[in-house]
Scaffold this active site. Structure first.
Site, PDB file in Angstrom:
ATOM      1  N   SER A  67       0.830  -1.210   0.000  1.00 21.09           N
ATOM      2  CA  SER A  67       0.000   0.000   0.000  1.00 21.09           C
ATOM      3  C   SER A  67       0.862   1.258   0.000  1.00 21.09           C
ATOM      4  CB  SER A  67      -0.906   0.033   1.231  1.00 21.09           C
ATOM      5  OG  SER A  67      -1.779  -1.057   1.258  1.00 21.09           O
TER       6      SER A  67
HETATM    7  N1  SAM Z   1      -1.046  -4.608   4.102  1.00 18.70           N
HETATM    8  C1  SAM Z   1      -0.364  -4.896   2.884  1.00 18.70           C
HETATM    9  C2  SAM Z   1       1.005  -4.277   2.851  1.00 18.70           C
HETATM   10  O1  SAM Z   1       1.337  -3.516   3.754  1.00 18.70           O
HETATM   11  O2  SAM Z   1       1.769  -4.587   1.928  1.00 18.70           O
HETATM   12  C3  SAM Z   1      -1.224  -4.492   1.718  1.00 18.70           C
HETATM   13  C4  SAM Z   1      -1.209  -5.510   0.667  1.00 18.70           C
HETATM   14  S1  SAM Z   1      -2.347  -5.449  -0.677  1.00 18.70           S
HETATM   15  C5  SAM Z   1      -2.887  -3.795  -0.875  1.00 18.70           C
HETATM   16  C6  SAM Z   1      -3.737  -6.357  -0.058  1.00 18.70           C
HETATM   17  C7  SAM Z   1      -3.509  -7.816   0.254  1.00 18.70           C
HETATM   18  O3  SAM Z   1      -4.763  -8.387   0.655  1.00 18.70           O
HETATM   19  C8  SAM Z   1      -3.003  -8.673  -0.887  1.00 18.70           C
HETATM   20  O4  SAM Z   1      -1.817  -9.313  -0.522  1.00 18.70           O
HETATM   21  C9  SAM Z   1      -4.142  -9.685  -1.119  1.00 18.70           C
HETATM   22  O5  SAM Z   1      -3.695 -10.958  -1.531  1.00 18.70           O
HETATM   23  C10 SAM Z   1      -4.777  -9.730   0.257  1.00 18.70           C
HETATM   24  N2  SAM Z   1      -6.145 -10.249   0.320  1.00 18.70           N
HETATM   25  C11 SAM Z   1      -7.171 -10.023  -0.536  1.00 18.70           C
HETATM   26  N3  SAM Z   1      -8.284 -10.686  -0.110  1.00 18.70           N
HETATM   27  C12 SAM Z   1      -7.929 -11.336   1.050  1.00 18.70           C
HETATM   28  C13 SAM Z   1      -8.611 -12.192   1.952  1.00 18.70           C
HETATM   29  N4  SAM Z   1      -9.892 -12.535   1.799  1.00 18.70           N
HETATM   30  N5  SAM Z   1      -7.930 -12.677   3.034  1.00 18.70           N
HETATM   31  C14 SAM Z   1      -6.630 -12.356   3.224  1.00 18.70           C
HETATM   32  N6  SAM Z   1      -5.928 -11.556   2.390  1.00 18.70           N
HETATM   33  C15 SAM Z   1      -6.564 -11.054   1.316  1.00 18.70           C
END
Ligand code: SAM
Length: 219
Positions: A67
């Site tokens: 992010s």
């Molecule tokens: N907090 C992260 C960081 O600091 O890098 C942000 C990563 S990205 C914007 C969002 C993440 O949410 C992705 O890695 C994606 O695979 C994950 N994601 C999406 N749906 C999800 C779910 N149902 N359960 C767990 N993770 C999920």
């Protein structure tokens, strides 16, 4: 895993990032301090370390992103972390947001649905010796076995009212969840005032990768 090194150059770039976030309206000194302390380049592929202090999201593989720092700052500010808080993060990704929460003194549980990211980020946390507890699975159902939580932060864009997550908050706890359609979301803060009583406020528009799962978008 590459060798991790925090150089003067990266420290300087981090200071400039903190100034940029202040200029964009981030006011919480503790959040700014945490961003000034956590080396964001550790959460990047080594070839792109010099991109790590732009206030931008960046690809981390598996079609996902780390992010934007401004977004991390906004979500963290809304959680108003106190040392010792127990926080659940949904969407581990690179691990950067979780590391910021841990830097603020929270005990962090984090869930990721993509196995490759879960593995690489768990390894990074053990290397950094940060006590962040990683889980592989569908975060839309929360983590009832480790709750209730002082805060829950969702780092992917959801579409439903997150009822199943609200109930995993302690009284006084906060849920920060981007909600909208696949292209744009409002940052929603839901406070559990007392059992069965919630307050909902909105805090600007953001653009996240979709939250996929039982209570999210279909894959
Ligand atoms: N907090 C992260 C960081 O600091 O890098 C942000 C990563 S990205 C914007 C969002 C993440 O949410 C992705 O890695 C994606 O695979 C994950 N994601 C999406 N749906 C999800 C779910 N149902 N359960 C767990 N993770 C999920």
């Amino acid at each position: 895993m590459h060798h991790l090194k925090d150089s003067f150059k990266h420290k300087g770039m981090r200071k400039r990032l903190v100034e940029a976030l202040k200029n964009k309206g981030i006011r919480d000194e503790k959040v700014l301090e945490a961003i000034g302390l956590v080396p964001r380049h550790y959460f990047f592929p080594k070839d792109f370390w010099d991109n790590a202090y732009d206030d931008k999201a960046f690809p981390i593989g598996s079609g996902q992103t780390i992010s934007q720092p401004y977004t991390v700052a906004c979500q963290t500010q809304l959680l108003n972390i106190q040392p010792g808080d127990v926080i659940l993060e949904i969407g581990t990704g690179s691990g950067y947001q979780a590391a910021i929460l841990a830097q603020l003194g929270a005990t962090v549980f984090t869930i990721e649905r993509i196995e490759a990211l879960f593995k690489s980020t768990s390894q990074l946390f053990s290397k950094l010796k940060v006590p962040i507890h990683c889980f592989l699975g569908d975060g839309t159902i929360g983590l009832p076995s480790k709750g209730p939580f002082d805060g829950i932060v969702v780092t992917a864009g959801g579409n439903s009212l997150a009822e199943q997550l609200k109930v995993q908050l302690k009284p006084g706890g906060k849920l920060v969840v981007p909600m909208g359609d696949r292209s744009i979301q409002k940052m929603v803060l839901i406070k559990k005032v007392v059992e069965n009583k919630y307050e909902r406020t909105e805090h600007g528009e953001f653009k996240f990768v979709p939250l996929l799962g039982k209570y999210g978008w279909e894959t």
